[in-house]
Structure formats: structure tokens, C-alpha cells
Motif scaffolding. Structure first.
Motif, mmCIF file in Angstrom:
data_model
loop_
_atom_site.group_PDB
_atom_site.id
_atom_site.type_symbol
_atom_site.label_atom_id
_atom_site.label_comp_id
_atom_site.label_asym_id
_atom_site.label_seq_id
_atom_site.Cartn_x
_atom_site.Cartn_y
_atom_site.Cartn_z
ATOM 1 N N ASP A 85 15.074 53.199 56.764
ATOM 2 C CA ASP A 85 16.376 52.604 57.072
ATOM 3 C C ASP A 85 16.395 52.048 58.490
ATOM 4 O OD1 ASP A 85 19.102 54.375 55.350
ATOM 5 O OD2 ASP A 85 17.754 52.759 54.740
ATOM 6 N N HIS A 86 15.926 52.860 59.419
ATOM 7 C CA HIS A 86 15.896 52.423 60.820
ATOM 8 C C HIS A 86 15.085 51.139 60.961
ATOM 9 C CE1 HIS A 86 15.251 52.354 65.145
ATOM 10 N NE2 HIS A 86 13.953 52.320 64.905
ATOM 11 N N LEU B 71 14.352 48.886 58.659
ATOM 12 C CA LEU B 71 15.002 47.753 58.001
ATOM 13 C C LEU B 71 16.162 47.218 58.842
ATOM 14 C CD1 LEU B 71 14.985 49.180 54.385
ATOM 15 C CD2 LEU B 71 13.755 47.148 55.147
ATOM 16 N N HIS B 72 16.896 48.128 59.480
ATOM 17 C CA HIS B 72 18.044 47.695 60.272
ATOM 18 C C HIS B 72 17.617 47.000 61.565
ATOM 19 C CE1 HIS B 72 20.683 51.038 58.228
ATOM 20 N NE2 HIS B 72 20.220 50.157 57.387
ATOM 21 N N HIS B 73 16.340 47.138 61.901
ATOM 22 C CA HIS B 73 15.816 46.486 63.115
ATOM 23 C C HIS B 73 14.587 45.667 62.760
ATOM 24 C CE1 HIS B 73 18.003 50.107 64.510
ATOM 25 N NE2 HIS B 73 18.345 49.347 65.540
ATOM 26 N N LEU B 74 14.574 45.116 61.551
ATOM 27 C CA LEU B 74 13.356 44.499 61.037
ATOM 28 C C LEU B 74 12.890 43.292 61.853
ATOM 29 C CD1 LEU B 74 11.217 44.828 58.930
ATOM 30 C CD2 LEU B 74 12.598 43.488 57.336
ATOM 31 N N ASP B 75 13.825 42.539 62.423
ATOM 32 C CA ASP B 75 13.403 41.381 63.214
ATOM 33 C C ASP B 75 12.514 41.842 64.372
ATOM 34 O OD1 ASP B 75 16.363 41.016 65.307
ATOM 35 O OD2 ASP B 75 15.712 42.700 64.098
ATOM 36 N N LEU C 64 18.756 42.593 52.091
ATOM 37 C CA LEU C 64 19.124 43.307 53.319
ATOM 38 C C LEU C 64 20.593 43.057 53.659
ATOM 39 C CD1 LEU C 64 17.979 45.085 55.567
ATOM 40 C CD2 LEU C 64 17.292 43.019 56.785
ATOM 41 N N ARG D 203 21.008 47.344 50.128
ATOM 42 C CA ARG D 203 19.811 47.200 50.953
ATOM 43 C C ARG D 203 18.885 48.407 50.923
ATOM 44 N NH1 ARG D 203 24.131 47.875 54.619
ATOM 45 N NH2 ARG D 203 24.579 45.670 54.283
#
Lengths: 472, 202, 253
Positions: free
Chosen positions: A63-64, A66-70, A306, A311
């Protein structure tokens, strides 16, 4: 024995598919799935006091990320480039296919071997490459057989879970992999080994997927048992890895969590036979291996997922445990889901990933009793039943037609009008004396097709309560 | 440009998230498997777990020789740097040992002896990598692969092994001989990779 | 759901469930009798109808939210809401938060924080781990843990209570984690798969020849018994609270 096929109309495609599946195929799927489930329970219970906390940890790490995937994707790119790998990005499936073709053409590749990759199945890479004159041979035993049969895999880890040894022997004979019919599993495997070995050495490139990518070091993790992925990277000068952007994890240390869950969840193994960690072309002192490594990071709708309220499905590490345990998957088999992603994960991923075709796949989330076994076995704790429900809501809001759906407005009226409700309860007592089997109410007919209904006792509890009150 | 569209979509999506989960701190010990780690000698623990996945852990060249003779394997490859310690002894016993791997004759090599870089006790895993493996094909193609390691190169757990990665671009954890269960779930050993996986202490 | 602290008091509201309202009046009755035996006062708000699950599972959340709001207003207040059904209780504390995510509602939220499945309430709320009951003769019981009680204290609570009844033998059977196949409207929209799942479940629960089939959810039992009757292998079935109540009556077995 009761007869299920009359008088009901099995209008849901997955139910219809399940009804038509051959007994042999059904037996193969049920045996393979149950065995996988049992192995998973056994090994997790033996090795860990609290496997559930590990699953939740893995889910939080995903989760972490994905939430900061960029941020993490950029880090992974930088690390790979630093090590001499070429990094490409593909926004759509077209981009991915064309990028891979360009890479192959730039290296003059006309034949290659490919190890198992769900991402490559997703974009139908093989037919595209073959159409463009490139021999593209599946090297995983199960996928190799699928390719010979012009079939589709029916499970993300065990592609030929729906076939038995006789099916395979016939295929080998027909395609010239074997000169005679022989359905002994050892012999089948040896024949594949001999046949494919020659191809490995003749190949000019190897294509793989990746199970995980570390943002810290750029290391791709490849998890296999057969050794075919290693053969894609030993005799050939070019290695291409097609990787969904959601495969990133923050650090190498995090591999320890995921690798300890993946093997156990998928096949009951602590680790698969080969766990490869690759973040660059071959080292300069190594005579064998690719001088050129290309990583194609693919989006193909993942950013849409996402963005959606489903997501969590992007946490998926493609272990197949949900397919193994799912009672609906066991009855219908993977092919019923009409996508390379089937079973519980597919019922969420397919409608979302192929977003502009949502109505086409909107029946998939309905093929579930919402039992929750999938979430219970998921190594990254994906709340699949919740996601299925969200997709059912989405289908209703977008007015996607649903075969055999039971309209809920009458129920809504009844359930918000207490006096109407109480009246309906007592009035329906008449049902006990009527031949309800002939009532033209479809759901009732569907129920009575294979089950009896208990006697109607509407209002009796409330009557009893009132009786007590009066007495006291 | 694809890169631009992928990243712009990612940035706008992640920045719009109401909640962005923090990284969960954890102790790597939570992934250790206590039953598999029973014992105090790392090589003994490794041997036990390697054997459980059909690997063969050997401590002397004689053991290896005996195995090869019994198996009828007479022709193979040996890393030149290991020839003195191992290859020459096999030659002395009548086996044919090449220090070059000719890929045109890949079927000639019944065994391949290369230098491993370590082992993981917890999982029964032999570690090989690009820096130490003289030829990838020699470790992969023959039916029998022998990975040679020092006792001091055995680490205890999977997290320990990850900590030793360094900057090698290709590391392979080998946990037994190659296998498949694709045919009716029946376990068959020896598919595309080696059918016999040996770890030899040097 | 066991990690949310929900109120425990000796005065409760009973959500009878639409299924018991329609078919299984004795289950609701047994719930009252069992709770009263433990010194709990049970109130039954007359305007209750249904938790809204059928519409929720169908994806018709607009309708389901209407029903849930009605339910929340009927059960307003601070008292614990006790439900003799794992799936209806789960609708209150899990389903509603999901469908009200975009439009939070204080009364629905309050209902979520006060809802208990009845067996969970008895063992984990009131702290009762032994039931002072006795069957006249040795009774083999097959307990089916319904899927909607996954992740809650219900399954274990049921086993604890059943095992404590004198002359009760709780049987084990294979593939206990597999769903019975009811799934609400799933049972009629996917009739073939639902029927096959149910038949498989019957194969397992009946494998050690139980005298009675029991569960914390009548929906599962209704589906299984319905199939079993047509297949000629029906055994008596009761909700766990009915077995508990019956075991108190000296002449019952």
C-alpha cells in the motif's frame, strides 16, 4: 439424483460455463486447487506462529509503495540505468508491444524464448510478435503445452491445471515433440527438456516478466522452478523484462517479506527452486549472458486502478492462492473468466484493467458468494469481497445490463415501510397452502429447481412476543 | 512520450489520494522460520534443509567422485580455478574434465562444477552469482551441477542473505534441483535446469 | 471486528432478521430465551424489517442505503444490537461502512459500533464460556461456520458453547473453510455453481454422520437443508441458540 438443468435458465455466463465443463476438466481443476490450498495451510502453519500478521505487513508495504509509486518507480529506473540496463515505459498495451518489437528489431532478433509472464499474456504479446515474423517460444512447461494447443492458461501459477497427462501426451504426439504416445509424466518432462534445450541455444533473446522490483537497487526478482528463465538469460545476448509498474517494492530488505509469502502461498514451498536477482546486463568477467538488458515498465490501465476505489488489488503478487481456495473457481475453472486473470483476483482486475470494456466484464464480480476465503489466503491481505461489492455498485450506477438480476426496488419499499412489511409477513402464510412450484416468479422457480423451501412462518415470532407481553 | 504520460498519470493520482500509507517499520526477524532454523551449526542446518528439497550437501571431493561414478557420469566441466582442488582428482579417477564449456556440444557435459558464493541455512539454498560463476551455462545446462562454497560463506537466514547482495548484477538462489508439478500436480525433478543439485564444501 | 470495542450491557435490542421473521420464528424465540437465561433484558423494536443485505450484495446501494437508514433509526440509541445471524451482523458493522463511505451517516455509524452476532456477544461480550445445558442422549453435532462470520469471534464462540454442553460431541469434517454456496441472490443467479457447492458441502458435513446440523446462520442451513431434502439425505438442523435453549429443557434431546 436431482436435475439441475431444467427448468432454470442459467443466464450468468460463468454459471453456464460451469455447467458445460467436462467432468474430467472439473476433476483436474478441483484436485489441483484443493491440493494447493492444503499445501499452503500446512506450510504456513508449520513455519509461522502468526501468518496473518505477516500477510498484513506485506499488504502495508505494498500500500505504501502504491501510494508513492511515482517516487519509487523513478528510483528503480535510476538504479537500473546506473547499472547499464535500458529502461523503457509503456503507457498502453500498444506501447508495450511496439516497444518490445522495436527492441528486438534493433538487435536483429528473429527467434526468442519466453518464460511465464502474466503481463505478457495481458497484452497478447506472443501472437503480435509471431505476426511480425518473430518466433516466440514459451519455455515454461505448462505454457509450452498451452502454446502447442493454441489454448489459454487457466490459472496464473499452474497454467495447465485443467489438463491431465493423456491430454498432454496427445498434444506432444500431434506436434512432433514426441514420436510415440506416452503419458508418463517423467517421460513427458524429459521430452520437453530435450526439445526446448535446442531452442534455448538457438534463441537470440529471452523475454521474462518479474515478480518484484526493488526501488533501492533496481533488482528484478524472478521466481521459477524449472530453470527456463535462467535459460533465457544464459545463452542469449539480449534480455527483455516486461514488468507492470505495480511490481515495485521499496527496498531489497523487503524482498524477505514477499519471498517468504509467495512460494508458500502459491505452491507450499518456502522458496521456489530458482530465485533470481537481476539489476543489470552480465558482468564484464562473465562469458555467458545478455550484454543488453531492457526493462519495459508497463502501465496499461494500472494508474486507472490506482485512481479507483479498488486500488488494493494492485497489491497482488500473482501467487494464485485465491484461485486455489475459491469454490466458484473450482467449479467453473479459470477459462470461465474470459481473461488471463481469472478467479477472485481476475474478477476485480479484469473489469478494471480493461477499463473501456468494463460492461463486458461486469458479470465477473457477481460470480461470488462473497465467502471471503480469498482474502483469508491472500499474502497481501487484499479485501477482495469488498472490492467485488464496489464493482457491483459501479455496474449498477453505470447501468450495465445484468443477466438475471433481481430488481431490488420492491424490496426497498417493503423494507422501509414497517406496517407494509408486517402485513406481508402474515399474509404470505397462504404460500404454505398454494402450489408455489408453478408461481411465475423466476427466483422462486430457480430455488425450487433443486431445493425445497421451509414453511412460511411470517409474523409468528412477533405474535409470540406480543403474547408474552400480554401475559406479564 | 510514454514516460511522460505514465509519470504524469502517476503523480496526479498519488497526489490526489486522501490517505497515503506510511512505510510500516518491522524487524526482519518476523520472517524467520523457527522450525527450519533449529540447530547451531550453519552448515548442518543448511545440509538438512538442502536435503529436504532433494539437494545433496557434500563435504569432500571423494564423496562427489563416488556419486559421479555411481551415476555413470564420466564427462563434465570444471571451473579452471577449481581444477587443482577438484577437477584433477576426477581426472585421476578416469573421468574426462574440460575447463572450457563449448556450447556447440552442450549435451557432452554431464556435470558442471562452478564456484558458488554462499548458502542460506534456513531455506537450504545454494547461492551462485555472476562474479564467481565462471560460466552461467556450465552451472545451468548439465544434468548435475556442483556449487562449491566455503563453510564461512553459509549465512543463517533469508534476510542475512539479502544483506550480502553488494553490487553483483546477477545473483541466483538455488534451492534444490529444477522441478515442475505442471503435469497433474505430480512432482518431477530435472526439467530445464539441473536434475541433480550438489553443494560441495571446499 | 473483534478489535472494535462495542458496548456490553444487560439490556439489549434484538434484530431478529428478515429470515427469522419469515421462516425461523423459533430461532428468534430461542435467542430471547437464551439471553434471558443469562439475565439479559431483550427489547424488540417493532418497526424493524431487514438489514438491507440483499440490495447491498446486488450492487443497488441506493436502495440498500435507504433500508440501512431505516434500520439505524429503528435501532437508534446506545444499547447493543444483538443479531442471531453472522451475515446480518456483518452487514451492520462491515457492509454499511463500505456503502456509506462517500456519504457518512452518524446513525448508521452508531449502529455499526453497537452490533454483535449473538454467540459472539454471549462469549466475548458477557464472558460466558460454559453453557449449563445437557442433551438427554449423546448427540453428534456438525457445526458449519458461516462465511460472513470470518474474521469475527463467532466461530470460536459457537464451538466453545457447543462443546460445553453435556453429551454434545462436536464433529470435525473436511474442507471446513469452503462456502456452502448460498450467498444470497447468488443461490438463484448462479444456480448450478451454488447447487454444486452445496452438494460438496453436504458431502463433507455429513461424512461423520451427525445427529444434527447447526450454524450461526439460518441462511446457510436453509440452503443446505433445501438441497439435502431433494437429494434424500436430510438431517435435522437447528441454529446454535436453539440447541442451547433445547439443552436447558430437561426433556429435550
Amino acid at each position: 439424483m436431482f436435475n439441475v438443468s431444467t427448468p432454470m435458465l442459467n443466464v450468468q455466463p460463468i454459471d453456464l460455463y460451469a455447467q458445460r465443463i467436462s467432468d474430467e476438466k472439473q476433476a483436474s481443476v478441483i484436485d489441483g486447487s484443493s491440493a494447493g490450498t492444503e499445501k499452503r495451510y500446512a506450510v504456513l502453519g508449520k513455519d509461522y506462529k502468526d501468518p496473518d500478521s505477516l500477510r498484513k505487513l506485506a499488504g502495508s508495504i505494498k500500500d505504501h509503495t502504491l501510494h508513492h509509486l511515482d517516487h519509487y518507480l523513478e528510483k528503480a529506473e535510476a538504479a537500473l540505468v546506473k547499472n547499464g540496463a535500458h529502461v523503457h515505459f509503456a503507457d498502453t498495451d500498444d506501447d508495450a508491444r511496439n516497444t518490445i518489437l522495436e527492441i528486438l528489431r534493433s538487435h536483429g532478433v528473429t527467434r526468442l524464448t519466453k518464460s511465464k509472464s502474466m503481463a505478457a499474456e495481458e497484452i497478447h504479446l506472443n501472437p503480435f510478435l509471431i505476426k511480425n515474423g518473430i518466433e516466440c517460444l514459451e519455455s515454461d512447461l505448462g505454457e509450452f503445452i498451452i502454446q502447442l494447443d493454441n489454448d489459454e492458461p487457466s490459472h496464473i501459477v499452474k497454467p495447465i491445471i485443467h489438463l491431465n497427462r493423456r491430454d498432454i501426451a496427445k498434444t506432444f504426439l500431434r506436434e512432433g515433440v514426441s514420436q510415440t504416445y506416452n503419458d508418463d509424466p517423467r517421460t513427458i518432462t524429459n521430452q520437453a527438456r530435450v526439445h526446448l534445450r535446442k531452442k534455448y541455444f538457438e534463441a537470440e533473446a529471452g523475454i521474462t516478466g518479474a515478480n518484484f522490483v526493488s526501488a533501492e537497487s533496481g533488482r528484478l526478482v524472478l521466481v521459477t522452478n524449472e530453470g527456463n528463465a535462467r535459460f533465457g538469460m544464459a545463452p542469449t545476448p539480449v534480455h527483455i523484462a516486461l514488468v507492470g509498474i505495480e511490481k515495485i517494492v521499496p527496498t531489497d530488505r523487503d524482498f524477505g517479506v514477499f519471498l517468504n509469502l509467495l512460494g508458500r502461498s502459491a505452491t507450499g514451498q518456502q522458496l521456489t527452486v530458482y530465485t533470481q536477482f537481476i539489476n543489470g546486463p552480465k558482468s564484464s568477467n562473465q562469458p555467458d549472458g545478455p550484454e543488453h538488458m531492457h526493462v519495459v515498465f508497463m502501465n496499461n490501465g494500472r494508474t486507472d486502478v490506482l485512481e479507483s476505489n479498488c486500488r488494493e488489488i494492485l497489491r497482488c503478487i500473482r501467487c494464485g492462492a485465491c484461485q486455489n481456495v475459491c469454490p466458484v473457481y473450482r467449479q467453473a475453472s479459470g477459462h470461465a473468466y474470459r481473461s488471463n486473470y481469472g478467479g477472485p483476483v481476475g474478477a476485480v482486475l479484469s473489469p478494471l484493467l480493461f477499463g473501456d470494456r468494463f460492461p463486458e466484464f461486469a458479470d465477473l464480480p457477481k460470480a461470488s458468494s462473497l465467502c471471503g476465503a480469498c482474502n483469508e489466503v491472500c499474502p497481501v491481505d487484499i479485501p477482495i469481497p469488498d472490492l467485488l461489492l464496489r464493482l457491483r455498485d459501479k455496474a449498477k450506477r453505470e447501468k450495465v445490463p445484468s443477466a438475471g438480476a433481481i430488481p431490488m426496488s420492491p424490496f426497498g419499499v417493503l423494507a422501509t415501510s414497517p406496517s407494509l412489511w408486517r402485513t406481508a409477513m402474515t399474509m404470505s402464510k397462504a404460500m404454505n397452502h398454494l402450489p408455489i412450484e408453478v408461481a411465475p416468479i423466476k427466483p422462486l422457480q430457480d430455488w425450487l429447481g433443486q431445493r425445497t423451501l421451509p414453511d412460511w412462518h411470517g409474523g409468528d415470532f412477533r405474535k409470540w412476543l406480543r403474547g408474552r407481553k400480554e401475559k406479564s | 512520450m510514454s514516460r511522460d504520460s505514465v509519470f504524469s498519470k502517476l503523480r496526479s493520482t498519488t497526489s490526489a489520494l486522501k490517505v497515503r500509507a506510511p512505510y510500516p517499520e518491522y524487524d526482519s526477524a518476523v520472517v524467520h522460520s523457527a522450525p527450519r532454523l533449529e540447530g547451531s551449526d550453519l552448515w548442518e542446518i543448511f545440509s538438512r534443509n538442502f536435503k529436504a528439497v532433494s539437494g545433496r550437501a557434500m563435504t569432500t571431493v571423494d564423496e562427489l567422485l563416488e556419486f559421479l561414478l555411481k551415476d555413470g557420469s564420466k564427462h563434465g566441466y570444471c571451473d579452471p580455478s577449481l581444477f587443482d582442488a577438484i577437477g584433477s582428482k576426477l581426472v585421476a579417477a578416469g573421468l574426462k574434465v574440460e575447463t572450457e564449456f563449448d556450447r556447440e556440444r552442450y549435451d557432452d557435459y554431464q556435470f558442471g562444477i562452478t564456484r558458488g558464493s554462499g548458502a542460506i541455512a534456513e531455506s537450504g539454498t545454494l547461492i551462485i552469482d555472476d562474479f564467481r560463476t565462471s560460466r552461467r551455462l556450465a552451472a545451468l545446462s548439465p544434468w548435475i551441477h556442483v556449487g562449491c562454497i566455503l563453510r564461512s560463506e553459509v549465512v543463517r537466514t533469508i534476510p542475512n542473505a539479502i544483506a550480502t547482495f553488494g553490487d553483483c548484477p546477477n545473483i541466483i538462489w538455488v534451492t534444490g534441483p529444477s522441478k515442475t508439478a505442471d503435469v497433474e500436480g505430480i512432482l518431477i525433478e530435472g526439467v530445464h535446469g539441473p536434475g541433480e543439485q550438489i553443494a560441495l564444501l571446499i | 471486528m473483534s478489535d472494535i470495542s462495542r458496548p456490553v450491557t444487560k439490556r439489549v435490542l434484538l434484530m431478529g432478521t428478515c429470515l427469522c421473521d419469515a421462516f425461523y420464528d423459533d430461532v428468534a424465540r430461542a435467542s430471547v430465551e437464551v439471553l434471558e437465561h443469562l439475565g439479559v433484558t431483550v427489547e424488540f423494536p417493532e418497526d424493524q424489517t431487514c438489514c438491507g443485505q440483499p440490495a447491498f450484495n446486488s450492487g443497488d446501494w441506493a436502495t440498500s442505503r435507504k433500508v440501512a437508514r431505516h434500520c439505524a433509526s429503528v435501532f437508534a440509541g446506545e444499547l447493543p444490537v444483538i443479531v442471531p445471524s453472522g451475515s446480518c451482523a456483518a452487514m451492520n458493522f462491515h457492509g454499511n461502512p463500505l456503502q456509506f463511505e462517500e456519504c457518512p451517516d452518524a446513525s448508521v455509524d452508531s449502529l455499526a459500533k453497537r452490533s454483535w452476532e449473538v454467540l459472539d456477544y454471549i462469549v466475548n461480550g458477557l464472558g460466558i464460556t460454559t453453557w449449563p445445558g445437557e442433551f438427554k442422549t449423546p448427540t453428534k453435532i456438525a457445526f458449519h461456520r458461516s462465511c460472513h462470520s470470518r474474521g469475527t469471534g463467532t466461530g470460536e464462540a459457537a464451538m466453545t458453547l457447543l462443546a460445553s454442553i453435556k453429551n454434545a460431541e462436536v464433529l470435525s469434517f473436511g474442507q471446513a473453510e469452503q462456502c456452502c454456496g448460498f450467498g444470497g441472490t447468488f443461490s438463484v443467479t448462479f444456480p448450478h455453481i451454488s447447487g454444486r457447492m452445496g452438494s460438496l458441502k453436504l458431502d463433507h458435513v455429513l461424512e461423520n454422520h451427525p445427529d444434527v446440523l447447526t450454524s450461526g446462520d439460518m441462511s446457510c442451513l436453509m440452503h443446505l437443508d433445501g438441497l439435502a431434502r431433494v437429494q434424500g439425505r436430510a438431517v435435522p438442523y437447528k441454529h446454535v441458540v436453539q440447541l442451547m435453549r433445547d439443552s436447558l429443557v430437561k426433556n429435550a434431546d
